[in-house]
Design an enzyme around this catalytic site. Structure first.
Site, PDB file in Angstrom:
ATOM      1  N   LYS A  13       0.831  -1.214   0.000  1.00 39.98           N
ATOM      2  CA  LYS A  13       0.000   0.000   0.000  1.00 39.98           C
ATOM      3  C   LYS A  13       0.867   1.267   0.000  1.00 39.98           C
ATOM      4  CE  LYS A  13      -2.045  -1.174   3.857  1.00 39.98           C
ATOM      5  NZ  LYS A  13      -1.289  -2.421   4.129  1.00 39.98           N
ATOM      6  N   ARG A  88      -8.917   0.843  10.263  1.00 37.79           N
ATOM      7  CA  ARG A  88      -8.540  -0.547  10.511  1.00 37.79           C
ATOM      8  C   ARG A  88      -9.601  -1.270  11.351  1.00 37.79           C
ATOM      9  NH1 ARG A  88      -2.702   0.376   9.756  1.00 37.79           N
ATOM     10  NH2 ARG A  88      -1.531  -1.547   9.885  1.00 37.79           N
ATOM     11  N   ARG A 122      11.450  -6.223   4.191  1.00 40.49           N
ATOM     12  CA  ARG A 122      11.281  -4.759   4.163  1.00 40.49           C
ATOM     13  C   ARG A 122      12.370  -4.078   4.996  1.00 40.49           C
ATOM     14  NH1 ARG A 122       5.520  -2.066   5.286  1.00 40.49           N
ATOM     15  NH2 ARG A 122       5.614  -3.147   7.276  1.00 40.49           N
ATOM     16  N   ARG A 155      12.050  -2.506  10.649  1.00 37.64           N
ATOM     17  CA  ARG A 155      11.107  -2.055  11.669  1.00 37.64           C
ATOM     18  C   ARG A 155      10.968  -3.135  12.742  1.00 37.64           C
ATOM     19  NH1 ARG A 155       5.835  -0.070   8.395  1.00 37.64           N
ATOM     20  NH2 ARG A 155       4.858  -1.185  10.121  1.00 37.64           N
ATOM     21  N   ARG A 166       0.348  -9.198  13.859  1.00 32.79           N
ATOM     22  CA  ARG A 166      -0.284  -8.196  12.988  1.00 32.79           C
ATOM     23  C   ARG A 166      -1.207  -8.851  11.971  1.00 32.79           C
ATOM     24  NH1 ARG A 166       4.740  -5.761  10.788  1.00 32.79           N
ATOM     25  NH2 ARG A 166       3.516  -4.332   9.543  1.00 32.79           N
TER      26      ARG A 166
END
Ligand code: ADP
Ligand code: ADP
Length: 209
Positions: A13, A88, A122, A155, A166
């Protein structure tokens, strides 16, 4: 153009939003980025949410909704925006409906295995938030941001423990928004499995219809 980007963490996204914001001249408003910026600046809000983000849990609705409400009142968001990572929960979606009227909600569709691959590779530049992937979108020099020369980091919440949580949080709290927006005639699906260029082409088609 008032857009929401919906989809699991790691679906791409943010990557697509950074292309779309230039193409459509609208701000990219990522609630995750806003929280991380507050954590970095050690604001009161940052201190309140730091442990929640690290665990991969959701920040309470009232805190998140107030932050987005303030952000949408800024001048640059008047004509349009890309909301990435918000809403969310159903309560957040109801609150958003009271703030503004959306044009489209883009649902990034991606299988779980690919999501995990994207999240685990990532890497980000802490000061700018620019995002890379060790295999799919590597920096010019390994471990270094292309523009600032700063070291890239992983992260905290992209580590395995937090990723699992998550994804569970996504399924339980956020996935129900797919039906919520479909039933309101706002949802468009985008296959997020291709290259960023392919996904962006699909996005353009989906929101022009
Ligand atoms: P990703 O890019 O992996 O989807 P985000 O950057 O959107 O993750 O979000 C990171 C974290 O910030 C979330 O795991 C959650 O703790 C918090 N967060 C972001 N947006 C929201 C929201 N709308 N409601 C509650 N918590 C949020
Ligand atoms: P989200 O904002 O949905 O959490 P990101 O945009 O941060 O997702 O992307 C997650 C990871 O996947 C990043 O490392 C990014 O470089 C990589 N990525 C994003 N889009 C693609 C794509 N279409 N193909 C391969 N990798 C991608």
């Amino acid at each position: 153009m008032k857009l929401v980007f919906l989809g699991p963490p790691g679906a791409g996204k943010g990557t697509i939003a950074s292309q779309a914001k230039t193409a459509y001249s609208i701000p990219h408003i990522s609630t995750g980025d806003l929280f991380r910026d507050n954590i970095r600046r050690e604001t009161e809000l940052g201190q309140k949410v730091k442990a929640i983000l690290a665990a991969g849990d959701l920040v309470p609705d009232e805190v998140t909704i107030a932050m987005v409400d303030n952000r949408l009142k800024e001048a640059d968001a008047a004509a349009g925006f890309i909301l990435d990572g918000f809403p969310r929960t159903i309560a957040q979606a109801d609150a958003l409906a009271r703030m503004t009227e959306l044009d489209k909600v883009v649902n990034f569709v991606l299988d779980k295995e690919t999501v995990v691959r994207r999240l685990s590779g990532r890497r980000v530049c802490k000061s700018t938030g620019r995002t890379y992937h060790i295999l799919y979108n590597p920096p010019k020099v390994e471990g270094i941001d292309d523009e600032t020369g700063e070291p890239l980091i992983q992260r905290d919440d992209d580590r395995e423990e937090s990723v699992r949580n998550r994804l569970e949080v996504y399924e339980a709290s956020t996935a129900p928004l797919i039906d919520y927006y479909r039933s309101r005639g706002l949802l468009v699906d985008v296959d997020a499995s291709g290259s960023p260029e392919e996904v962006f082409e699909q996005l353009k088609k989906a929101i022009s219809g």
